[in-house]
Design an enzyme around this catalytic site. Structure first.
Site, PDB file in Angstrom:
ATOM      1  N   LYS A  66      76.046 -40.601 -85.587  1.00 54.06           N
ATOM      2  CA  LYS A  66      77.188 -41.278 -85.857  1.00 54.06           C
ATOM      3  C   LYS A  66      77.410 -42.640 -85.222  1.00 54.06           C
ATOM      4  O   LYS A  66      77.801 -43.352 -85.779  1.00 54.06           O
ATOM      5  CB  LYS A  66      78.463 -40.463 -85.840  1.00 54.06           C
ATOM      6  CG  LYS A  66      78.599 -39.567 -87.101  1.00 54.06           C
ATOM      7  CD  LYS A  66      80.101 -38.696 -87.042  1.00 54.06           C
ATOM      8  CE  LYS A  66      80.201 -37.682 -88.288  1.00 54.06           C
ATOM      9  NZ  LYS A  66      81.631 -37.399 -88.542  1.00 54.06           N
ATOM     10  N   ASP A 102      85.884 -40.476 -92.589  1.00 58.53           N
ATOM     11  CA  ASP A 102      86.660 -39.472 -92.068  1.00 58.53           C
ATOM     12  C   ASP A 102      88.235 -39.787 -91.936  1.00 58.53           C
ATOM     13  O   ASP A 102      88.781 -38.808 -92.102  1.00 58.53           O
ATOM     14  CB  ASP A 102      86.046 -39.215 -90.452  1.00 58.53           C
ATOM     15  CG  ASP A 102      84.707 -38.562 -90.539  1.00 58.53           C
ATOM     16  OD1 ASP A 102      84.215 -38.033 -91.347  1.00 58.53           O
ATOM     17  OD2 ASP A 102      83.931 -38.614 -89.660  1.00 58.53           O
TER      18      ASP A 102
END
Length: 276
Positions: A66, A102
């Site tokens: 990420k 997210d």
């Protein structure tokens, strides 16, 4: 022509994302695929060349990539930069754009399971200041909610609060959890405590006010010891599975052109694969 998407990580076999997206592809009758691809760190750059070459419409990124994909994306939006991680890639015209969904997953989960949770919320108690906390903190900031951020090491929490803009933050260590508990209207666990039977041994749940919402981003097990203890006290709880489901929606829409729904049937399908 078949539209292809993916989730990359290392390892990746545990990912539920192919089941989520595969369900939506079938529901909408889309000529598309979504596969889990194990990409070791040293193969990440060559995978991006495949992405720029048009093999995929885009995909998701999970641990440990990420942060690493930042340098490989041709563009990264402001939100992903603030969160410090990219979890969604969109490929168009030989370029790769990175974003982070997210925070939408976190908000979407609470909005669906605890409507009006953020109305008049005077304080959110966030446990943990690791990578998983960043999207949660940005989400809470977007609702202008004051935050108490507690972490095992104070310095890590101080740095994170400073990076995100120190206004609205009170920072401490997990040793302050019982002193902070009576002031919280929301408790969010962003740590790995709750997995493998671990728990917050010194957290006195009885100190939380009646009606305080307790949520955990861990979703395996579905009910962590923290959530079980809160539910036993009669407090409202929201598990972490919904965050996984809701964060998947924007990516699917970008790659396949359809806005999917998070339904009880989808949740039940994923829940059946989890430890309880």
């Amino acid at each position: 022509m078949t539209t292809k998407a993916f989730v990359i990580g290392h390892p990746i076999a545990h990912s539920r994302s192919p089941l989520i997206h595969g369900t939506w592809l079938r529901e909408h009758g889309i000529d598309g695929t979504y596969e889990a691809i194990d990409v070791p760190p040293d193969a990440l750059e060559s995978f991006f060349e495949r992405l720029r070459g048009g093999e995929f419409a885009g995909g998701n990124v999970t641990i440990p990539h990420k942060q690493a994909v930042f340098a490989l994306c041709d563009s990264v939006d402001e939100l992903a930069r603030k969160i410090g991680a990219v979890n969604t890639l969109v490929a168009r015209d030989g370029k790769v754009h990175g974003t982070n969904t997210d925070y939408l997953g976190f908000l979407g989960n609470l909005d669906a399971k605890a409507p009006s949770w953020s109305d008049c919320l005077d304080c959110a108690l966030v446990l943990g200041a690791g990578g998983a906390a960043r999207a949660v903190l940005v989400a809470l900031q977007s609702r202008n909610i004051p935050i108490v951020l507690l972490n095992r090491t104070r310095g890590t929490a101080d740095r994170l609060a400073s990076e995100l803009g120190p206004e609205g933050f009170t920072v401490g260590t997990l040793e302050n959890i019982n002193a902070s508990a009576p002031h919280a209207g929301l408790v969010v666990n962003t740590t790995s405590i709750g997995m493998h039977g671990t728990r917050f041994d010194h957290f006195d749940i009885s100190l939380l006010r009646p009606g305080t919402l307790v949520t955990d981003i861990v979703y395996s097990p579905l009910e962590t010891p923290l959530l079980a203890d809160a539910r036993a006290r009669g407090l409202p709880t929201v598990d972490g599975l919904g965050m996984l489901l809701h964060q998947a929606v924007p990516g699917f829409a970008a790659w396949f052109g359809v806005q999917p729904a998070v339904t009880p049937d989808l949740r039940a399908r994923i829940e059946a694969t989890l430890d309880h």
